[in-house]
Write an enzyme that holds these catalytic residues in place. Structure first.
Site, PDB file in Angstrom:
ATOM      1  N   CYS A 441      -7.968   6.347   0.082  1.00 55.54           N
ATOM      2  CA  CYS A 441      -8.581   5.376   0.979  1.00 55.54           C
ATOM      3  C   CYS A 441      -7.693   5.334   2.210  1.00 55.54           C
ATOM      4  CB  CYS A 441      -8.745   4.021   0.299  1.00 55.54           C
ATOM      5  SG  CYS A 441      -7.257   3.391  -0.516  1.00 55.54           S
ATOM      6  N   ALA A 442      -7.439   4.171   2.793  1.00 61.32           N
ATOM      7  CA  ALA A 442      -6.571   4.113   3.971  1.00 61.32           C
ATOM      8  C   ALA A 442      -5.099   4.159   3.572  1.00 61.32           C
ATOM      9  CB  ALA A 442      -6.858   2.858   4.789  1.00 61.32           C
TER      10      ALA A 442
END
Length: 496
Positions: A441-442
């Site tokens: 994800c981030a």
């Protein structure tokens, strides 16, 4: 300009295109002419000029590409290959005209340089232009706004040498607004901003914004499903409250930038005023994402984010990327949590190369995938950060991980398989090497951890044990609502 192809019907909507032209042509000339007439009657109309513009050359020959945009405008409606594309394109042309004319009336400006005399064919074209286009209607440059919309339309349909000729001629049109002494530079970049906003806010399916529904925020590729656990009202309500809280925070941040823009305007800092509106707009769109629009505001599909979205949301995207680097500065960018399965942050090209990954499951809605990732076995399942994914998203992510770990059919690599089986990893049969799957994800703390936990839960593992196992490798963050969602996923058993 990079752009995707739209579906084309068997028959082009020629009649509809002609009707749109009959409407848009007169509307443009009447509204544009009225704004010119209105400004010419004002007692005082100012100008805004950067000092370096005094050195810009005057090239009379560029009047031809400048005026050619009218022809491209008319033909563009007949280039559209479907009714949906035509509606979207015509809507963009109309929106750009409405926005620009509104600014012309509210904030009239005039061009301030004296134009050198011209003669011959070029002089005739300048005389023709002057008969209609007075030195008003400056910022934002409608010429530039329409150019960007037309450029995007033609680029979808022109290929080969014609595409390069198109880019060259349209670039000349863009330059000509300065070299024909029609516009100052502030008109150019504000016109480009209007063009980007029209392309971004009127993207066409599947990215069209939807209002009026509580669950409008589901990702277009996954359907508008309720959040995981919608069967239990408390879980769905808690997630809705969190989404609204995040929407308010982004809206408040938007308001801060708008107040700064007002302060800059009072100090006559025009450029700063306009630039401060950029992050304000980006934050407003992210607020809408949490208030029901969901991942569609990022306009990301197959790892690629539409270029208007990248420009319109650039301040937020840049801040999010910097944040992802800072929050993971003192930890490993990725860690192996199961044999052949790695959990980590949004990877740079260097991360992908150093990790030697063969597959990627991308959960970050807010980042376009690196080209290096797209060359691998790449799957996108976009999720918003800090909130509970939809059931479709969570299931899709778990299935994507399972599919990426499944050995490809075809070649025989029995010896490598046996060695990998001892380690619990799968084999990439195309190379005979164990798969190296990155789920990211981030930051690699929440969405990616939840997706891996969902994958293991569908395989029959106890969710609480999986969470503790992941936490032993990385400081993951799994909310109580997410834990409950995992328990519900586990109750379904292995996915088909």
């Amino acid at each position: 300009m990079p752009t995707g192809r739209l579906p084309v019907d068997d028959h082009r909507p020629t009649l509809q295109a002609a009707l749109w032209l009959v409407f848009l042509g007169p509307f443009f000339f009447l509204s544009y002419g009225y704004a010119n007439h209105y400004s010419s009657g004002l007692p005082l109309v100012g100008s805004f000029v950067y000092g370096w513009e005094q050195d810009l050359p005057f090239w009379p020959w560029t009047i031809l590409p400048y005026m050619s945009i009218d022809v491209f405008y008319a033909i563009s409606l007949f280039v559209c290959g479907s009714r949906a594309e035509l509606r979207t394109h015509a809507g963009r042309l109309l929106a750009a005209t409405l926005v620009s004319v509104a600014f012309f009336l509210l904030f009239p400006l005039r061009f301030s340089f004296p134009r050198p005399p011209t003669s011959g064919f070029n002089g005739w074209l300048f005389d023709l232009l002057t008969g209609f286009d007075l030195p008003f209607n400056q910022a934002p440059s409608l010429h530039i706004s329409l150019l960007m919309i037309l450029w995007t339309c033609y680029a979808r349909h022109v290929r080969g040498v014609g595409r390069w000729l198109l880019h060259g001629w349209f670039a000349l049109i863009g330059i000509s607004v300065l070299t024909t002494y029609q516009h100052h530079f502030i008109d150019v970049w504000t016109g480009a901003a209007v063009g980007v906003l029209c392309l971004y806010l009127l993207p066409g399916a599947p990215w069209t914004l939807r209002f009026g529904g509580r669950n409008a925020g589901a990702a277009p590729v996954d359907g508008a499903d309720h959040a995981v656990g919608v069967q239990q009202g408390a879980l769905a309500d808690d997630d809705l409250v969190r989404r609204r809280k995040l929407a308010r925070r982004y809206a408040q941040a938007c308001a801060v930038f708008l107040l700064l823009a007002v302060a800059a305007a009072r100090a006559d800092a025009v450029t700063a005023t306009l630039l401060l509106c950029w992050p304000a707009f980006a934050l407003a769109m992210v607020a809408l994402a949490y208030d029901g629009q969901g991942e569609r505001i990022f306009q990301k599909q197959h790892g690629r984010m539409r270029w208007p979205a990248r420009w319109a949301l650039a301040p937020y995207l840049l801040a999010a990327w910097v944040s992802s680097r800072l929050y993971t500065l003192r930890v490993a960018p990725y860690v192996e949590v199961y044999p052949g399965v790695w959990l980590g942050r949004a990877p740079s090209t260097r991360d992908l190369r150093r990790g030697g990954f063969t597959a990627v499951v991308d959960l970050a809605a807010e980042f376009p995938a690196r080209r290096a990732a797209l060359r691998l076995d790449y799957t996108q399942v976009s999720m918003l950060d800090l909130v509970l994914p939809t059931q479709a998203q969570l299931t899709a992510a778990a299935n994507a991980i399972a599919a990426a770990r499944a050995p490809a059919a075809g070649s025989s690599v029995e010896g490598a398989e046996k060695g990998a089986e001892k380690e619990g990893a799968d084999i990439d049969r195309s190379t005979g090497e164990p798969n190296r799957l990155l789920v990211h994800c981030a930051l690699g703390y929440s969405r990616s951890a939840l997706a891996i936990a969902a994958w293991r839960a569908l395989q029959g593992d106890d969710p609480e044990w999986v969470i503790e196992h992941l936490r032993a490798h990385r400081a993951i963050v799994i909310s109580p609502a997410a834990r409950q969602a995992l328990r519900m996923i586990a109750g379904k058993g292995p996915s088909e």
